[in-house]
Design a protein around this motif. Structure first.
Motif, PDB file in Angstrom:
ATOM      1  N   TYR A 127     -12.444   8.134   0.239  1.00 54.16           N
ATOM      2  CA  TYR A 127     -11.543   7.254  -0.177  1.00 54.16           C
ATOM      3  C   TYR A 127     -11.446   5.978   0.725  1.00 54.16           C
ATOM      4  CZ  TYR A 127      -8.916   9.111   3.930  1.00 54.16           C
ATOM      5  OH  TYR A 127      -8.734   9.471   5.159  1.00 54.16           O
ATOM      6  N   ASP A 128     -11.241   4.758   0.052  1.00 56.97           N
ATOM      7  CA  ASP A 128     -11.358   3.656   0.897  1.00 56.97           C
ATOM      8  C   ASP A 128      -9.999   2.830   0.730  1.00 56.97           C
ATOM      9  OD1 ASP A 128     -11.135   2.398  -1.599  1.00 56.97           O
ATOM     10  OD2 ASP A 128     -13.409   2.031  -1.752  1.00 56.97           O
ATOM     11  N   ALA A 129      -9.691   1.575   1.118  1.00 56.08           N
ATOM     12  CA  ALA A 129      -8.646   0.992   1.213  1.00 56.08           C
ATOM     13  C   ALA A 129      -8.145   0.531  -0.072  1.00 56.08           C
ATOM     14  CB  ALA A 129      -8.828  -0.601   1.985  1.00 56.08           C
ATOM     15  N   GLN A 130      -9.035   0.209  -0.944  1.00 62.53           N
ATOM     16  CA  GLN A 130      -8.358   0.269  -2.324  1.00 62.53           C
ATOM     17  C   GLN A 130      -7.598   1.280  -2.956  1.00 62.53           C
ATOM     18  OE1 GLN A 130      -8.317  -3.010  -3.981  1.00 62.53           O
ATOM     19  NE2 GLN A 130      -6.994  -1.700  -5.287  1.00 62.53           N
ATOM     20  N   ASP A 131      -8.631   2.588  -2.731  1.00 60.26           N
ATOM     21  CA  ASP A 131      -7.741   3.952  -3.255  1.00 60.26           C
ATOM     22  C   ASP A 131      -6.384   4.150  -2.650  1.00 60.26           C
ATOM     23  OD1 ASP A 131     -10.074   4.734  -4.655  1.00 60.26           O
ATOM     24  OD2 ASP A 131     -10.828   5.339  -2.902  1.00 60.26           O
ATOM     25  N   LEU A 132      -6.356   3.481  -1.356  1.00 65.09           N
ATOM     26  CA  LEU A 132      -4.861   3.781  -0.572  1.00 65.09           C
ATOM     27  C   LEU A 132      -3.990   2.839  -1.162  1.00 65.09           C
ATOM     28  CD1 LEU A 132      -3.657   5.312   1.815  1.00 65.09           C
ATOM     29  CD2 LEU A 132      -4.212   3.338   3.258  1.00 65.09           C
ATOM     30  N   LEU A 133      -4.256   1.553  -1.652  1.00 65.50           N
ATOM     31  CA  LEU A 133      -3.469   0.575  -2.317  1.00 65.50           C
ATOM     32  C   LEU A 133      -3.188   0.855  -3.438  1.00 65.50           C
ATOM     33  CD1 LEU A 133      -2.160  -2.074  -2.014  1.00 65.50           C
ATOM     34  CD2 LEU A 133      -4.174  -3.018  -2.857  1.00 65.50           C
ATOM     35  N   ASP A 134      -4.019   1.601  -4.289  1.00 67.02           N
ATOM     36  CA  ASP A 134      -3.560   2.010  -5.464  1.00 67.02           C
ATOM     37  C   ASP A 134      -2.562   3.290  -5.622  1.00 67.02           C
ATOM     38  OD1 ASP A 134      -5.481   0.377  -6.652  1.00 67.02           O
ATOM     39  OD2 ASP A 134      -6.879   1.526  -6.981  1.00 67.02           O
ATOM     40  N   PHE A 135      -2.871   4.156  -4.442  1.00 63.35           N
ATOM     41  CA  PHE A 135      -2.143   5.299  -4.079  1.00 63.35           C
ATOM     42  C   PHE A 135      -0.649   4.733  -3.907  1.00 63.35           C
ATOM     43  CE2 PHE A 135      -1.289   9.490  -1.870  1.00 63.35           C
ATOM     44  CZ  PHE A 135      -0.940  10.212  -2.809  1.00 63.35           C
ATOM     45  N   GLU A 136      -0.595   3.751  -3.011  1.00 62.24           N
ATOM     46  CA  GLU A 136       0.699   3.499  -2.569  1.00 62.24           C
ATOM     47  C   GLU A 136       1.575   2.873  -3.693  1.00 62.24           C
ATOM     48  OE1 GLU A 136       2.501  -0.141   0.453  1.00 62.24           O
ATOM     49  OE2 GLU A 136       0.366   0.474   0.500  1.00 62.24           O
ATOM     50  N   GLU A 137       0.783   2.064  -4.913  1.00 59.45           N
ATOM     51  CA  GLU A 137       1.524   1.536  -5.898  1.00 59.45           C
ATOM     52  C   GLU A 137       2.084   2.663  -6.574  1.00 59.45           C
ATOM     53  OE1 GLU A 137      -1.124  -1.195  -7.849  1.00 59.45           O
ATOM     54  OE2 GLU A 137      -0.959  -2.557  -6.188  1.00 59.45           O
ATOM     55  N   THR A 138       1.331   3.679  -6.913  1.00 58.86           N
ATOM     56  CA  THR A 138       1.633   4.880  -7.805  1.00 58.86           C
ATOM     57  C   THR A 138       2.897   5.680  -7.086  1.00 58.86           C
ATOM     58  OG1 THR A 138      -0.457   5.211  -8.728  1.00 58.86           O
ATOM     59  CG2 THR A 138       0.938   7.117  -8.701  1.00 58.86           C
ATOM     60  N   ILE A 139       2.811   5.954  -5.746  1.00 56.04           N
ATOM     61  CA  ILE A 139       3.951   6.578  -5.152  1.00 56.04           C
ATOM     62  C   ILE A 139       5.128   5.657  -5.254  1.00 56.04           C
ATOM     63  CG2 ILE A 139       4.662   7.589  -3.073  1.00 56.04           C
ATOM     64  CD1 ILE A 139       2.645   9.290  -4.251  1.00 56.04           C
ATOM     65  N   LEU A 140       5.149   4.426  -4.858  1.00 55.95           N
ATOM     66  CA  LEU A 140       6.186   3.942  -4.712  1.00 55.95           C
ATOM     67  C   LEU A 140       6.866   3.475  -6.179  1.00 55.95           C
ATOM     68  CD1 LEU A 140       5.357   0.873  -2.088  1.00 55.95           C
ATOM     69  CD2 LEU A 140       6.972   2.932  -1.834  1.00 55.95           C
ATOM     70  N   ARG A 141       6.180   3.321  -7.174  1.00 58.05           N
ATOM     71  CA  ARG A 141       6.439   3.367  -8.484  1.00 58.05           C
ATOM     72  C   ARG A 141       7.309   4.735  -9.031  1.00 58.05           C
ATOM     73  NH1 ARG A 141       2.221   1.468 -10.618  1.00 58.05           N
ATOM     74  NH2 ARG A 141       1.279   3.573 -11.327  1.00 58.05           N
ATOM     75  N   GLY A 142       6.853   5.854  -8.494  1.00 59.72           N
ATOM     76  CA  GLY A 142       7.432   7.053  -8.973  1.00 59.72           C
ATOM     77  C   GLY A 142       8.682   7.615  -7.878  1.00 59.72           C
ATOM     78  N   CYS A 143       8.872   6.773  -6.721  1.00 60.49           N
ATOM     79  CA  CYS A 143       9.629   7.734  -5.538  1.00 60.49           C
ATOM     80  C   CYS A 143      10.426   6.529  -5.061  1.00 60.49           C
ATOM     81  CB  CYS A 143       8.640   8.477  -4.610  1.00 60.49           C
ATOM     82  SG  CYS A 143       7.736   9.746  -5.392  1.00 60.49           S
ATOM     83  N   ASP A 144      10.254   5.331  -5.167  1.00 56.98           N
ATOM     84  CA  ASP A 144      10.941   4.432  -4.265  1.00 56.98           C
ATOM     85  C   ASP A 144      11.986   4.046  -5.344  1.00 56.98           C
ATOM     86  OD1 ASP A 144      11.836   2.417  -2.596  1.00 56.98           O
ATOM     87  OD2 ASP A 144      10.119   0.913  -3.276  1.00 56.98           O
ATOM     88  N   PHE A 145      13.026   4.723  -5.203  1.00 55.03           N
ATOM     89  CA  PHE A 145      14.130   4.448  -6.275  1.00 55.03           C
ATOM     90  C   PHE A 145      14.957   3.196  -5.885  1.00 55.03           C
ATOM     91  CE2 PHE A 145      14.072   9.274  -5.484  1.00 55.03           C
ATOM     92  CZ  PHE A 145      13.322   9.458  -6.759  1.00 55.03           C
ATOM     93  N   ASN A 146      14.953   2.603  -4.701  1.00 51.00           N
ATOM     94  CA  ASN A 146      15.783   1.365  -4.631  1.00 51.00           C
ATOM     95  C   ASN A 146      14.721   0.228  -4.407  1.00 51.00           C
ATOM     96  OD1 ASN A 146      14.736   1.737  -2.315  1.00 51.00           O
ATOM     97  ND2 ASN A 146      16.474   1.799  -0.731  1.00 51.00           N
ATOM     98  N   ARG A 147      13.587   0.347  -4.773  1.00 51.60           N
ATOM     99  CA  ARG A 147      12.287  -0.568  -4.930  1.00 51.60           C
ATOM    100  C   ARG A 147      12.530  -1.602  -3.663  1.00 51.60           C
ATOM    101  NH1 ARG A 147      11.014   2.575  -8.042  1.00 51.60           N
ATOM    102  NH2 ARG A 147      10.789   2.422 -10.086  1.00 51.60           N
ATOM    103  N   ASP A 148      12.597  -0.715  -2.461  1.00 52.40           N
ATOM    104  CA  ASP A 148      12.636  -1.877  -1.172  1.00 52.40           C
ATOM    105  C   ASP A 148      11.099  -1.738  -0.409  1.00 52.40           C
ATOM    106  OD1 ASP A 148      12.509   0.952  -0.110  1.00 52.40           O
ATOM    107  OD2 ASP A 148      14.216   0.680   1.073  1.00 52.40           O
TER     108      ASP A 148
END
Length: 322
Positions: free
Chosen positions: A274-295
């Motif tokens: 995996y590379d930095a772009q994979d990590l960035l994409d993963f971060e967006e996916t996780i935050l979209r699904g689990c960051d309920f207060n969008r902070d």
């Protein structure tokens, strides 16, 4: 013919004989060329010589000496003490099996049944500076530390550690390890080239996240523990331990490098390269699904949801495999 010419001729003939002997040794037993002709002890290997040994025995270039590769290395390592090749009885099957068991107990630190490059570096004598690059007696406590180092040395923010950035990292590593000695620029370039040969698995001339993580290992990916697999129910203490591991500044949220360190550990569970772009994409996916207060951060409640989902996913996978 003058005595001076005779001496030169004799020296040239001796050098030719030595070269022939080394070439024969390489053909018959690769390790023999690295032993002193008189004492039969292994001589100190340069960075390039160590790389030659690694590449010779890791024939499939998968990052490990294992199976028949390991058998071949051990047999040649032992029999290279002899000046000449002798019969196969020198290293019998029984002796090889016993030797392999003893060797793995001594050098297979992670007990995975194979030898990685860091474990081989413990066995072979090498020049001191290069050896220090493999001597992480105190590996990083967590991927949070790794991501902080990554940010520091990925100075251009490209998402890769290029050759010059890697050279800066190795220079600082060696300076910290031995403050009273200075490594020459030529040696640093040699070390950088060698480390790229070792860890740049896709041969693009730079290190991506997953490649750098092999050079700079973390003590443990906490998310690989058995508690996150199988039927075990996650306890409150389990959640607290994981949260404390990533919330390094104790401010009550997992954010920035803390968050990326956590996501790196999560990503490693499902993706080997995996590379930095994979990590960035993963971060967006996780935050979209689990960051309920969008902070843009992960609270303890949000982490609990992620870990419960991880545990359930592992249980489902285990059920399907039965």
């Amino acid at each position: 013919m003058s005595s001076g010419n005779q001496n030169n001729t004799a020296a040239q003939q001796q050098q030719l004989k030595n070269n022939i002997r080394v070439n024969l040794d390489r053909c018959s037993n690769f390790m023999r060329q690295f032993r002193d002709p008189e004492s039969r002890e292994l001589t100190k290997l340069s960075a390039n010589q160590f790389m030659d040994v690694w590449s010779h025995y890791d024939k499939d270039a998968n990052g490990y000496i294992e199976g028949t590769e390991l058998d071949g290395f051990l047999a040649e390592f032992v029999s290279s003490v002899n000046i000449l090749d002798v019969g196969p009885e020198v290293v019998s099957d029984a002796m090889l099996a016993e030797l392999k068991q003893c060797f793995m107990e001594a050098y297979d630190d992670n007990q995975d049944g194979k030898i990685d490059i860091r474990e081989l570096a413990q066995l072979l004598p090498m020049e001191e500076n290069f050896l220090l690059l493999f001597r992480f007696d105190n590996p990083l406590d967590s991927s949070v530390e790794f991501m902080k180092i990554w940010r520091e040395y990925d100075s251009d923010g490209s998402g890769f550690i290029e050759a010059d950035e890697l050279k800066n990292f190795l220079r600082d590593l060696l300076t910290e390890a031995q403050r009273d000695k200075e490594v020459t620029e030529d040696k640093l370039i040699e070390y950088t080239d060698t480390m790229l040969q070792v860890f740049d698995s896709n041969r693009d001339g730079k290190l991506q996240l997953s490649e750098m993580s092999k050079l700079l290992p973390v003590r443990e990916n906490f998310l690989c523990r058995q508690v996150f697999k199988g039927p075990t129910v996650l306890s409150k203490d389990d959640i607290e331990r994981v949260f404390a591991l990533y919330d390094r500044d104790n401010n009550g949220t997992i954010e920035n490098e803390e968050l990326r360190g956590f996501l790196k550990d999560l990503l490693e569970l499902v993706k080997k390269d995996y590379d930095a772009q994979d990590l960035l994409d993963f971060e967006e996916t996780i935050l979209r699904g689990c960051d309920f207060n969008r902070d843009g951060k992960i609270s303890k409640k949000e982490l609990t949801m992620i870990l419960l989902a991880l545990s359930k996913h592992s249980q489902d996978d285990e059920t399907k495999s039965k």
